[in-house]
Design an enzyme around this catalytic site. Structure first.
Site: not given
Ligand code: GLU
Length: 510
Positions: A266-267
């Site tokens: 997600k990052r």
């Protein structure tokens, strides 16, 4: 035995926005259901209340909707097997936990977190790792080690407890996964997972299995990160006496980072310059914004088409698939075992393919809606459609059209230095003035007609086409780019064409 009706579920936990890996899981479930005339369920797995993020469920529903993944049964659409939100099913899980205790497949554990922390530290001091499993459980604070009376006394006194699965010892489990094939697990390597928590809520494992059973799920299609949970889930089915009704399992390969090693997280997204989320997301706590494909100008069809190819392939050269075609072609045996690298450039490529194949009318109205309105430009929609059609094969996104067509809507007031230097010569103003005279005499200002007349004139003058056409383009566009010149002036019209030529003659300084 008759074949079970295909019923699959996408079971996200609303702990934040759904990232593209999650959307891919939903998509593969959806395609599998469509292909097999089955049903696709959305079940919200919100048993971990500490991780609940407001807005996440709405986000998931909206993201699926944007992608064109329609839900047959779920919290927002209802269905026969509801409720579809686990928090609303809370009262029914305890009896299943009790059932496992009664059949000696689970036990009560009263260990407090302080007790467990102390044991962990003791192990660490000896350079060992503590695991709650068959080796340690007999010496811990649970119903396997305590007498029946002691257990009853603790329960009567209201002591907090969890229910743990009693993992069998030394059993080799031979399991089949629809994607990974034959997988073997030794139960001695597995720990005694908590099934039911002291807050009265089931954990993921218990709720997931009970719900899949009650909702008559035929295939569990989910990310590879859940493969290690498969033996526990299979054993839960067995312990409940549900083996006959156990779904088939299919664990999807990972989506990998575009560069380097490892799973796309997600990052990664905004850090690497592309969205990882289908829709933009604003974190409710930090207000931090993560970009989305929708807001980035991607068409949902392109996004979906790209996602389908992350792990699946049709076995042919065809790359462009509508949702309908994907549903027709999809099968789990064409899903690979190994992770697939995400390629942001390929995603743009897909967008471009969809853009080019849209009608001029569709592109024109999107452009008017998304770009012209914001700029306060109001023009005849037919013209907008035509100009967008002329340049649509030069861009990846609707927003990029502006740079290609701006001169249709705003007369150039400045002129790019390079083409001026190259094409605006000493005799150019005189030539352009002569060209104005030619154009003034033309009644029928269609592209074909102006082209014929202007070219005839150039030929008769025995000069190179570039000597006229380059400065002519500069006067219309302000730069050396743009579609076919005579198409441009047909759209601008005679009056505007001549006005721009006059402006250029008066203003371009060499
Ligand atoms: N709630 C789990 C998740 O968030 C579902 C996993 C599964 O499909 O079993 O991914």
């Amino acid at each position: 035995m008759s074949e079970k009706k295909v019923r699959v579920r996408f079971a996200p936990s609303p702990t934040g926005p759904l990232h593209m890996g999650g959307v891919r899981t939903a998509l593969f479930n959806y395609l599998f259901a469509r292909h097999n005339n089955g049903e696709f369920l959305l079940r919200i797995e919100d048993t971990d209340q500490t991780r609940y993020v407001p807005g996440a469920e709405e986000y998931i529903v909206e993201a699926l909707q944007w992608c064109g993944i329609t839900i047959d049964e779920g919290a927002t659409v209802g269905g026969e097997y509801g409720p579809y939100r686990q928090s609303e099913r809370k009262p029914m899980y305890r009896e299943y936990a009790e059932q496992l205790i009664a059949s000696n497949n689970a036990y009560y554990a009263f260990d407090t977190s302080e007790e467990l922390d102390a044991i962990r530290s003791k192990y660490e001091a000896e350079k060992k790792t503590f695991t709650y499993n068959h080796e340690t459980r007999e010496s811990l604070n649970n119903s396997l080690a305590l007498s029946a009376d002691e257990v009853k006394a603790k329960k009567d006194a209201g002591e907090a407890y969890v229910v743990r699965f009693k993992m069998p010892v030394g059993e080799e489990l031979h399991l089949d996964d629809e994607i990974r094939g034959h997988v073997v697990f030794n139960t001695s390597a597995l720990d005694d997972k908590v099934l039911f928590k002291s807050d009265g809520m089931p954990t993921y494992h218990l709720a997931n299995v009970v719900d899949d059973y009650l909702m008559k799920i035929s295939h569990v299609i989910r990310g590879e990160e859940w493969l290690p949970s498969m033996p526990l889930h299979v054993l839960l089915y067995r312990s409940f006496g549900w083996s006959e009704d156990m779904p088939k399992f299919a664990h999807l390969p990972l989506i990998l980072k575009p560069v380097g090693k490892g799973k796309l997280s997600k990052r990664d997204g905004d850090k690497l310059g592309f969205p990882v989320f289908p829709l933009e997301w604003t974190d409710p706590k930090s207000n931090e914004i993560s970009s989305g494909y929708r807001e980035g100008g991607y068409f949902p069809e392109a996004f979906v088409n790209m996602l389908a190819f992350l792990g699946w392939n049709p076995g042919t050269e065809q790359e462009i698939f509508s949702m309908e075609e994907l549903a027709q072609a999809f099968s789990l045996d064409r899903v690979g075992k190994s992770g697939s690298k995400f390629d942001p450039e390929k995603t743009k490529w897909y967008n471009r393919q969809y853009l080019v194949h849209k009608s001029d009318e569709e592109i024109g109205s999107l452009f008017a809606e998304q770009v012209l309105t914001a700029k306060g430009i109001e023009v005849n929609q037919d013209i907008v459609n035509r100009v967008c059609g002329m340049v649509k094969d030069r861009v990846d996104f609707i927003s990029e059209l502006w740079n290609q067509v701006n001169f249709f809507f705003e007369a150039p007031k400045e002129f790019e230095a390079k083409p001026v230097k190259k094409g605006w010569k000493e005799d150019t103003p005189a030539l352009m003035t002569e060209l104005i005279g030619i154009l003034e005499g033309i009644e029928d200002f269609t592209s074909a007609n102006t082209e014929e007349i202007v070219k005839e004139w150039i030929t008769a003058k025995e000069i190179g086409f570039g000597k006229v056409m380059n400065p002519f383009r500069l006067a219309m566009v302000g730069a050396g780019k743009g579609p076919h010149m005579f198409d441009i002036i047909e759209i601008l019209g005679k009056e505007e064409t001549i006005a721009r030529l006059n402006f250029a003659v008066a203003n371009i300084k060499r």
